[in-house]
Design an enzyme around this catalytic site. Structure first.
Site, mmCIF file in Angstrom:
data_model
loop_
_atom_site.group_PDB
_atom_site.id
_atom_site.type_symbol
_atom_site.label_atom_id
_atom_site.label_comp_id
_atom_site.label_asym_id
_atom_site.label_seq_id
_atom_site.Cartn_x
_atom_site.Cartn_y
_atom_site.Cartn_z
ATOM 1 N N TYR A 146 0.859 -1.188 0.000
ATOM 2 C CA TYR A 146 0.000 0.000 0.000
ATOM 3 C C TYR A 146 0.894 1.236 0.000
ATOM 4 O O TYR A 146 1.851 1.309 0.773
ATOM 5 C CB TYR A 146 -0.883 -0.003 1.251
ATOM 6 C CG TYR A 146 -1.784 1.213 1.392
ATOM 7 C CD1 TYR A 146 -2.831 1.428 0.495
ATOM 8 C CD2 TYR A 146 -1.599 2.121 2.425
ATOM 9 C CE1 TYR A 146 -3.667 2.536 0.633
ATOM 10 C CE2 TYR A 146 -2.440 3.225 2.567
ATOM 11 C CZ TYR A 146 -3.466 3.429 1.668
ATOM 12 O OH TYR A 146 -4.289 4.515 1.811
ATOM 13 N N ASP A 241 9.156 2.738 -0.194
ATOM 14 C CA ASP A 241 8.119 3.339 0.621
ATOM 15 C C ASP A 241 8.350 2.900 2.063
ATOM 16 O O ASP A 241 7.998 1.790 2.461
ATOM 17 C CB ASP A 241 6.734 2.908 0.130
ATOM 18 C CG ASP A 241 5.625 3.569 0.949
ATOM 19 O OD1 ASP A 241 5.928 4.168 1.998
ATOM 20 O OD2 ASP A 241 4.461 3.464 0.532
ATOM 21 N N LYS A 274 4.364 8.541 9.105
ATOM 22 C CA LYS A 274 4.131 7.910 10.412
ATOM 23 C C LYS A 274 5.125 8.363 11.496
ATOM 24 O O LYS A 274 4.938 9.420 12.051
ATOM 25 C CB LYS A 274 4.034 6.401 10.231
ATOM 26 C CG LYS A 274 2.829 6.068 9.322
ATOM 27 C CD LYS A 274 2.375 4.639 9.284
ATOM 28 C CE LYS A 274 1.021 4.528 8.611
ATOM 29 N NZ LYS A 274 0.989 3.944 7.284
HETATM 30 C C1 LIG Z 1 0.355 4.441 6.001
HETATM 31 C C2 LIG Z 1 1.055 4.208 4.719
HETATM 32 C C3 LIG Z 1 0.926 5.071 3.618
HETATM 33 C C4 LIG Z 1 -0.073 6.186 3.599
HETATM 34 O O1 LIG Z 1 0.160 7.146 4.556
HETATM 35 P P1 LIG Z 1 -1.069 8.115 5.008
HETATM 36 O O2 LIG Z 1 -0.410 9.071 5.941
HETATM 37 O O3 LIG Z 1 -2.089 7.228 5.624
HETATM 38 O O4 LIG Z 1 -1.570 8.764 3.770
HETATM 39 C C5 LIG Z 1 1.722 4.853 2.524
HETATM 40 N N1 LIG Z 1 2.608 3.844 2.485
HETATM 41 C C6 LIG Z 1 2.747 2.986 3.503
HETATM 42 C C7 LIG Z 1 3.754 1.895 3.408
HETATM 43 C C8 LIG Z 1 1.978 3.124 4.645
HETATM 44 O O5 LIG Z 1 2.099 2.235 5.637
#
Ligand SMILES: *Cc1c(COP(=O)(O)O)cnc(C)c1O
Length: 434
Positions: A146, A241, A274
């Protein structure tokens, strides 16, 4: 708690009348596991309390950011004094520079960074930058990873490599996802095939190094190595990511974990979120100067944000990073997380429940499967009815894990050995009933 006295129930009813599904982000609605979401009233350390003042040991930590636990005194202090100086200016501040210096010193693959407000924004901007810097349109992502909810990233695999992916959300036109190629995670042969077909048209490969959005599945070392080699060979960018793994699995983030097995390993672009906000809306993307200088106002790739680099959020992020870089922080956090997964594994074994688990730093995953899955299709083999029973069994015993089996879990520095013991004891009781 009887239905008559459970305050979460009327709150959820009120919320549902006003907010689609009663929530502002879908997984909070408990749709996968059933039942009523707990409305959080307050949190401290490793715990939060719901609308009934019932206490839960929190293994979500806002889906990762709360690595110090809730209400850490140094972070509270930093946020309070920043708030007194002003909420937002729309002009640069010294604290943005300090946060950039702090992050870049800990993750040396980045020479420059841009701050944004959410992981979605960071991921979307990284793709635009990769396309702008390479002059190419196509990119590869992997099933089960994601990267936020930008249109071109809400895609699942088509029926073969020659076909385009399909949007996983209504409202995303097929033309918008026609450049997104979706492959199986950890499948080296398929990756090589895709590069042979499309390599010269690829702007980037985007990957969660330790995927935390299909529970926890780590990229194998040979797979990550091949991603790096093929990107270099074909002139595509490797985009890690690390929104979830950044400053969560190690002080140097997941890229430092892979660099131990792949000498010289580094991504071209890194996406963060995060933990770097410590619970405030803050995310970032960064990489080498030559790539980052394609961004406006220096270059032609447009990217902007009214609240980007927000002074209260940067204060929160900075204070958080300054705590986690103290000597021994990650050793202690890793040991605590290991205690949890080992305890759960032993409890499952004692009760004859098929179980597998993995962890890195303060991030963990477990499956009601005898062996750790390597990709999304294998994760899907989990018996979801059984998972839901486990979820509710733990919830009834005051332990809050993610309300969906596709999510990793998080331990904070505030979780004590006693919290872990209580969690394992609760899990053992529930395993008995599975
Ligand atoms: C949480 C997450 C996102 C999205 O971040 P948001 O602040 O919720 O938009 C993107 N990539 C990864 C791997 C994530 O865990």
């Amino acid at each position: 708690m009887t239905p008559n006295t459970d305050r979460n129930i009327p709150l959820f009813e009120r919320a549902k009348a006003l907010i689609p599904g009663g929530v502002n982000s879908p997984v909070r609605a408990f749709k996968a596991v059933g039942g009523t979401p707990r409305f959080v009233k307050r949190a401290q350390g490793a715990y939060f309390w719901d609308a009934n003042d019932q206490r839960f040991i929190d293994y979500i930590g806002s889906w990762g950011p709360m690595i110090l636990g809730h209400g850490h005194p140094a972070v509270l202090e930093a946020v309070q004094s920043a708030a007194l100086e002003g909420f937002s200016f729309g002009a640069p501040t010294e604290r943005e520079v300090e946060l950039a210096e702090e992050i870049l010193s800990l993750v040396p693959s980045m020479e420059m960074i841009r701050l944004v407000s959410s992981g979605t924004e960071a991921g979307m901007s990284a793709i635009r930058l990769a396309r702008g810097a390479t002059g190419r349109s196509k990119f590869i992502k992997f099933e089960g990873c994601y990267h936020g909810h930008a249109d071109s990233l809400l895609v699942k695999a088509g029926s073969g490599l020659a076909t385009f992916g399909n949007a996983t959300s209504a409202g995303v036109p097929p033309e918008v996802v026609q450049h997104t190629i979706v492959l199986e995670y950890n499948n080296v042969a398929q990756l090589e095939e895709a590069f042979a077909l499309h390599g010269k048209e690829l702007a980037c490969v985007m990957i969660e190094p330790i995927a935390g959005n299909m529970n926890l599945v780590r990229a194998s070392v040979p797979f990550m190595k091949r991603c790096r080699e093929l990107c270099t060979e074909y002139g595509a960018l490797l985009v890690l990511d690390e929104v979830m793994t950044g400053f969560r699995v190690a002080l140097g983030s997941a890229q430092s974990v892979y660099a131990k097995s792949i000498p010289g390993f580094k991504p071209d672009l890194t996406v963060l979120g995060k933990v770097i906000g410590g619970g405030m809306p803050l995310a970032a993307f960064g990489g080498p100067r030559a790539i980052m200088e394609h961004l406006a106002p220096l270059g032609g790739v447009y990217q902007a944000g009214t609240l980007s680099g927000n002074p209260v959020a940067t204060a929160c992020g900075l204070a958080t990073l300054r705590e986690i870089k103290k000597p021994g922080f990650f050793d202690a956090l890793s040991a605590r997380t290991r205690l949890l997964v080992d305890g759960l594994a032993a409890a499952a074994a004692a009760e004859g429940v098929p179980f597998s688990s993995d962890c890195e730093g303060g991030m963990f995953g477990f499956f009601l499967l005898p062996e750790l899955p390597q990709n999304y299709a294998q994760v899907l083999k989990t018996d979801s009815a059984r998972f839901n029973q486990l979820f509710h069994g733990l919830l009834d015993r005051g332990v809050y894990i993610a309300p969906a089996l596709y999510e990793a879990g998080f331990v904070s520095a505030a979780h004590t050995a006693a919290d872990i013991d209580a969690t394992v004891a609760a899990a053992r009781e529930v395993f008995k009933t599975l």
